[in-house]
Design an enzyme around this catalytic site. Structure first.
Site, PDB file in Angstrom:
ATOM      1  N   GLY A 224       0.823  -1.210   0.000  1.00 52.73           N
ATOM      2  CA  GLY A 224       0.000   0.000   0.000  1.00 52.73           C
ATOM      3  C   GLY A 224       0.846   1.244   0.000  1.00 52.73           C
ATOM      4  O   GLY A 224       2.044   1.209  -0.308  1.00 52.73           O
ATOM      5  N   ASN A 225       0.238   2.378   0.288  1.00 46.83           N
ATOM      6  CA  ASN A 225       0.992   3.630   0.393  1.00 46.83           C
ATOM      7  C   ASN A 225       0.346   4.505   1.468  1.00 46.83           C
ATOM      8  O   ASN A 225      -0.688   4.154   2.020  1.00 46.83           O
ATOM      9  CB  ASN A 225       1.058   4.341  -0.954  1.00 46.83           C
ATOM     10  CG  ASN A 225      -0.314   4.710  -1.463  1.00 46.83           C
ATOM     11  OD1 ASN A 225      -0.990   5.549  -0.894  1.00 46.83           O
ATOM     12  ND2 ASN A 225      -0.744   4.029  -2.525  1.00 46.83           N
ATOM     13  N   ARG A 226       0.971   5.656   1.747  1.00 46.12           N
ATOM     14  CA  ARG A 226       0.567   6.438   2.912  1.00 46.12           C
ATOM     15  C   ARG A 226      -0.510   7.483   2.624  1.00 46.12           C
ATOM     16  O   ARG A 226      -0.808   8.308   3.482  1.00 46.12           O
ATOM     17  CB  ARG A 226       1.800   7.115   3.516  1.00 46.12           C
ATOM     18  CG  ARG A 226       2.735   6.113   4.187  1.00 46.12           C
ATOM     19  CD  ARG A 226       4.033   6.771   4.586  1.00 46.12           C
ATOM     20  NE  ARG A 226       3.812   8.010   5.309  1.00 46.12           N
ATOM     21  CZ  ARG A 226       4.660   9.025   5.333  1.00 46.12           C
ATOM     22  NH1 ARG A 226       5.781   8.949   4.673  1.00 46.12           N
ATOM     23  NH2 ARG A 226       4.373  10.114   6.019  1.00 46.12           N
ATOM     24  N   SER A 227      -1.098   7.450   1.447  1.00 52.05           N
ATOM     25  CA  SER A 227      -2.089   8.485   1.134  1.00 52.05           C
ATOM     26  C   SER A 227      -3.341   8.315   2.004  1.00 52.05           C
ATOM     27  O   SER A 227      -3.899   7.223   2.093  1.00 52.05           O
ATOM     28  CB  SER A 227      -2.476   8.392  -0.343  1.00 52.05           C
ATOM     29  OG  SER A 227      -3.478   9.335  -0.608  1.00 52.05           O
ATOM     30  N   ALA A 291      -3.371   8.000  -4.801  1.00 46.82           N
ATOM     31  CA  ALA A 291      -2.049   7.413  -5.009  1.00 46.82           C
ATOM     32  C   ALA A 291      -2.280   5.961  -5.434  1.00 46.82           C
ATOM     33  O   ALA A 291      -2.696   5.123  -4.631  1.00 46.82           O
ATOM     34  CB  ALA A 291      -1.247   7.479  -3.721  1.00 46.82           C
TER      35      ALA A 291
END
Ligand SMILES: Cc1cc2nc3c(=O)[nH]c(=O)nc-3n(C[C@H](O)[C@H](O)[C@H](O)COP(=O)(O)O)c2cc1C
Length: 425
Positions: A224-227, A291
């Site tokens: 995943g990502n931090r958005s 993102a």
């Protein structure tokens, strides 16, 4: 910006109101605080007075040295009646935290301290944020009082579920984080202002992607990502306030939702792509603020990959499809397509320009992920926008709502040009 009147009652979460005040002032609002006498057991007046630069009142018989003026207003020549003047001067009245006791007083129409008297005399939007122990919150008396407030048109912000202040207790009753409270305050303010404001995006069909996609490794884990989705949601709120018909494709976003906006929840890049592609033809403008994963595991495993006996684990990733290029390639000339670029440091502008040209976009909004004070999980943002003229535009750093306004000002111009070209062409 706005004049926020904050009422603080006597709960442990009063400490979060201090941070709320600081964030609101940082975002450009003028704030006055009133406290119940019991709340002084939790946070003293000096704390709020120091942050707001204005006196704090608790009782109706206290003289207000500021004469009911907010920090951005001149003090009136006469001494007005404090609770009437503050109610008239504010744009919104936020009661946070609202204790069970204060909620009961509000429901009963009591006016025995400054906070409750203001609630009765204030005709501006009221936002009430209950915070208390789980047992107090689920008690029938509190439930009925909250319902009474709702019926009267007050906006209540739901408390969150989680660890409570009393040791070892878990349940519903936590005051939401100060940034969430501020976003909700700004949303309510924008809604109230929109009742009178010209609707500069009236009827524009706007599609927005927000949040961050998650690509499964197995049935438990993901890449995943931090958005957080804050930027996309702020754009959606602002666009809805300007009259746009907004649909948000939300990838894993757990933020407060706006009743004027339609949300479609997705998990992975493929799901996001499907929803955008299905809805793209019907929209007049697309803003891709999500993102989206560039890579995903080639073969997500069934169940949970076991650690037992393994020293390491290699996961093969494959590139996902570039959604923005795909939709930009099939766009009609009357559609506006806006992309986001998150890059670190000096390559930011070059990368934004590359995206603009290669993907055939109308506008790229770029932010610098090397600066920890802005971007992903933070409430503030600072962006550079690049359009066809390649002249970078740098709106001032500020709350994501403020940045959303700058982006939509630009979108308004682009959509206006397209509509005009459509009429003359
Ligand atoms: C340590 C402590 C923490 C408290 N926390 C809360 C709370 O979070 N929410 C609440 O409704 N009442 C809480 N109370 C009870 C209120 O302080 C009490 O009902 C008080 O009279 C509220 O007055 P006010 O509504 O005028 O501020 C707490 C009391 C104590 C002693």
């Amino acid at each position: 910006m706005a004049r926020i009147l904050l009422g603080v009652s006597g709960g442990i979460a009063a400490y979060k109101s201090v941070e709320f005040t600081r964030l609101a002032i940082k975002a450009g609002h003028a704030v006055r605080v009133v406290q119940t006498p019991d709340s002084l057991n939790f946070v003293g007046k000096s704390t709020f007075e120091g942050i707001t630069g204005a006196p704090v009142l608790t009782g109706q018989f206290e003289r207000d040295p500021a004469g009911g003026a907010f920090p951005d207003q001149p003090r009136p020549a006469h001494d007005p009646i404090g609770h009437l003047e503050l109610a008239a001067n504010c744009d919104i009245y936020v009661i946070a935290p609202a204790t069970a006791n204060t909620i009961a007083k509000l429901a009963g129409g009591f006016a025995d301290n400054m906070l409750t008297a203001l609630a009765l005399s204030c005709r501006k939007p009221l936002l009430v944020a209950p915070a208390m122990n789980n047992e107090m919150y689920v008690n029938a008396a509190t439930r009925e009082n909250i319902e009474a407030l709702r019926r009267r048109g007050l906006t209540l912000i739901e408390p969150e579920t989680g660890e409570l202040a009393s040791k070892g207790e878990y349940g519903i009753g936590r005051l939401p984080e100060p940034a969430t409270l501020l976003a909700e305050t700004e949303r309510l303010l924008a809604g109230a202002q929109a009742e009178f404001a010209p609707r500069s995006l009236d009827g524009l069909k706007l599609l927005i992607s927000a949040g961050g996609t998650r690509e499964p490794i197995d049935e438990v884990r993901f890449v995943g990502n931090r958005s957080s989705g804050r930027m996309g949601f702020a754009i959606a709120d602002e666009a809805a306030a300007r009259g746009a018909e907004v649909t948000v494709i939300a990838a894993n976003v757990s933020l407060q939702r706006n009743e004027r906006v339609e949300y479609v929840d997705v998990g992975t890049a493929a799901e996001l792509q499907r929803e955008i592609e299905t809805r793209f033809d019907a929209c007049e403008a697309l803003i891709m603020a999500a993102a989206v994963a560039d890579f995903r595991p080639v073969e997500p495993q069934a169940g949970k990959i076991k650690k037992r006996g393994r020293e390491s684990l290699a996961i093969e990733l494959e590139a996902t499809r570039d959604i923005l290029s795909a939709v930009a390639a099939r766009r009609r000339p009357d559609q506006v397509v806006v992309g986001f670029a998150a890059e670190a440091g000096p390559d930011l502008l070059a990368e934004a320009q590359r995206k603009l040209e290669q993907k055939g976009l109308d506008l790229v909004v770029a932010n610098d992920i090397a600066d920890a004070a802005i971007g992903f999980e933070s409430t503030e943002n600072e962006v550079v926008m690049i359009g066809a003229d390649l002249r970078p535009e740098r709106p001032p750093r500020g709350s994501k709502r403020l940045v959303a306004q700058a982006i939509l000002d630009r979108l308004e111009r682009l959509a206006g040009e397209r509509r005009e070209a459509g009429q003359t062409g």
